[in-house]
Design a protein around this motif. Structure first.
Motif, PDB file in Angstrom:
ATOM      1  N   LYS A 125       0.905   3.543  32.543  1.00 25.34           N
ATOM      2  CA  LYS A 125       2.044   2.799  33.260  1.00 25.34           C
ATOM      3  C   LYS A 125       3.255   4.160  33.551  1.00 25.34           C
ATOM      4  O   LYS A 125       3.511   4.055  35.034  1.00 25.34           O
ATOM      5  CB  LYS A 125       2.688   1.642  32.933  1.00 25.34           C
ATOM      6  N   ALA A 144       9.025  -1.197  39.461  1.00 19.42           N
ATOM      7  CA  ALA A 144       9.402  -2.445  38.947  1.00 19.42           C
ATOM      8  C   ALA A 144       8.398  -2.506  37.832  1.00 19.42           C
ATOM      9  O   ALA A 144       8.390  -3.644  36.345  1.00 19.42           O
ATOM     10  CB  ALA A 144       8.844  -3.901  39.950  1.00 19.42           C
ATOM     11  N   GLU A 145       6.870  -2.351  37.810  1.00 17.05           N
ATOM     12  CA  GLU A 145       6.126  -2.592  36.787  1.00 17.05           C
ATOM     13  C   GLU A 145       6.873  -1.511  35.845  1.00 17.05           C
ATOM     14  O   GLU A 145       6.294  -2.028  35.206  1.00 17.05           O
ATOM     15  CB  GLU A 145       5.136  -2.370  37.874  1.00 17.05           C
ATOM     16  N   ALA A 147       9.561  -0.257  35.114  1.00 18.45           N
ATOM     17  CA  ALA A 147      10.882  -0.863  33.788  1.00 18.45           C
ATOM     18  C   ALA A 147      10.924  -1.910  33.142  1.00 18.45           C
ATOM     19  O   ALA A 147      10.710  -1.892  31.636  1.00 18.45           O
ATOM     20  CB  ALA A 147      12.098  -1.191  35.349  1.00 18.45           C
ATOM     21  N   ALA A 148       9.182  -3.180  33.319  1.00 15.62           N
ATOM     22  CA  ALA A 148       8.758  -4.087  32.329  1.00 15.62           C
ATOM     23  C   ALA A 148       7.889  -3.602  31.423  1.00 15.62           C
ATOM     24  O   ALA A 148       8.951  -3.696  30.206  1.00 15.62           O
ATOM     25  CB  ALA A 148       7.941  -4.810  33.594  1.00 15.62           C
ATOM     26  N   ASP A 151      10.628  -1.687  28.995  1.00 15.59           N
ATOM     27  CA  ASP A 151      11.324  -2.732  28.245  1.00 15.59           C
ATOM     28  C   ASP A 151      10.477  -3.425  26.977  1.00 15.59           C
ATOM     29  O   ASP A 151      10.911  -3.843  26.165  1.00 15.59           O
ATOM     30  CB  ASP A 151      11.289  -4.063  29.123  1.00 15.59           C
ATOM     31  N   GLU A 152       9.331  -3.726  27.102  1.00 15.47           N
ATOM     32  CA  GLU A 152       7.607  -3.355  26.089  1.00 15.47           C
ATOM     33  C   GLU A 152       7.874  -2.833  25.415  1.00 15.47           C
ATOM     34  O   GLU A 152       7.997  -3.111  24.308  1.00 15.47           O
ATOM     35  CB  GLU A 152       6.544  -4.334  26.718  1.00 15.47           C
TER      36      GLU A 152
END
Length: 397
Positions: A125, A144-145, A147-148, A151-152
């Motif tokens: 990703k 958006a993907e 950024a997520a 965070d993970e």
């Protein structure tokens, strides 16, 4: 804004060496690339590069290759050879993930397949975010993907890794441990020189994510292309290809030829910080975008005889690397060139060749009797304009 494209080998080399030309290819991928080593320019880049360069020394690569890299490659391959099939894309990412995480400073407490799968998914990703300029998907959806995923990554992997290194640095300052007890990785270097670098938490997170994706993506991509080129060569000239199985120097030359023909980044892009004149007489005004067509320059017939042909035994001019411009050049030359590509015997000052991770991976794959799956042909990545495989099924003898 004017755009100037350079596609001759000498012109691209000239542009790579010009300090007036700043990195501009990854502007769209700022969600994961902002403030990373690859996009910094000027004084910030020099300081960051000086700090991180200490980790990327030939002696370190040779030690890794001798002590554990071969074992990592063979151990990762074993379950696939047992089942008799694999996909080179998955195999490439799984093989390189252990080393890439170690270089970045991302701890793997359990070393489990679940951890490998998670890092593999996150790295893919991050890579999609870094190469956003070439995506065929909705860019905002990709951002958006990514950024997520960041965070993970921060929650599951990075914060525990930071906590462990911070404790070690405190113990070093207190005289409880020695310098040799510290991990030799990017994260430790960033934390130790944080004040000197003036680097933020977000920038540290992006830098570690960058190393995780850049090392894994480019190496896995080179591996799949190297295998594909070798399979095709074997069909055309089985005797020559068979010789390479037992000749590490020739097999490394096979990898270099693949890198020349399939550079991980087919183009580089720079923006002129000031007006300059290139050696070929081209005037570049301030603010102009300069596109360095690496794929075309690596097939420059004035430098490479029969440039479209895959020929691991080809002769190249003494001043030209066998891989052409695949690792870039100048201030932004790939910091992991020798880790991925190794050191050819001719350039080994002590006569000790470093094969590099891609050659080690190809060597193990061929030793296991891999061949393309005739019922499931390789598929190109439909979501990228770059030359990537989305899948490459193989069978093992």
């Amino acid at each position: 804004m004017s755009t100037i494209t350079l596609d001759r080998y000498a012109d691209v080399r000239d542009a790579f060496r010009r300090h007036e030309l700043a990195q501009a290819l990854y502007d769209a991928g700022g969600v994961v690339m902002a403030d990373c080593l690859l996009v910094l320019h000027g004084a910030e880049h020099r300081v960051r590069r000086r700090v991180e360069n200490r980790l990327f020394r030939r002696g370190t690569f040779r030690h890794w290759e001798r002590e554990f890299l071969r074992d990592v490659v063979v151990d990762t391959l074993r379950p696939f050879t047992t089942t008799g099939r694999a996909d080179l894309i998955e195999l490439g990412y799984r093989t390189i993930m252990t080393l890439t995480a170690m270089v970045a400073g991302v701890d793997r407490p359990t070393g489990s397949d679940a951890e490998t799968d998670a890092l593999y998914r996150l790295a893919k990703k991050f890579s999609e975010g870094a190469t956003l300029v070439h995506t065929t998907r909705d860019p905002d959806e990709v951002r958006a993907e990514v950024a997520a995923a960041l965070d993970e990554f921060d929650r599951v992997f990075l914060q525990p890794s930071i906590a462990r290194r911070t404790a070690l640095l405190e113990r070093l300052a207190a005289g409880e441990i020695e310098e040799s007890d510290l991990p030799r990785d990017v994260l430790t270097a960033l934390l130790r020189h944080r004040e000197e670098l003036g680097i933020s938490d977000d920038a540290i997170r992006r830098e570690c994510a960058f190393y995780l994706q850049a090392g894994s993506h480019s190496t896995a991509d080179a591996f799949s292309h190297a295998a594909d080129d070798w399979f095709a060569w074997s069909a055309r000239d089985p005797e020559a290809a068979e010789t390479s199985r037992n000749d590490p120097a020739l097999l490394q030359a096979c990898v270099y030829e693949t890198l020349r023909l399939h550079p991980a980044s087919p183009v580089a892009q720079r923006r002129a910080e000031a007006p300059i004149a290139l050696r070929n007489g081209t005037e570049v005004p301030a603010g102009a975008v300069v596109v360095l067509d690496i794929a075309a320059a690596n097939r420059d017939a004035t430098v490479f005889d029969r440039p479209e042909e895959y020929d691991p035994t080809r002769a190249v001019p003494a001043e030209v690397p066998r891989w052409g411009h695949a690792f870039g050049g100048g201030m932004h030359a790939c910091i992991g060139t020798e880790l991925a590509g190794g050191v050819p015997m001719a350039a080994a000052e002590d006569g000790q060749q470093v094969l590099g991770t891609v050659t080690l991976m190809l060597e193990a794959l061929l030793a296991a009797g891999a061949r393309p799956d005739p019922e499931h042909p390789a598929q190109r990545d439909p979501h990228s304009a770059r030359d990537h495989f989305a899948s490459y099924p193989v069978l093992f003898s």
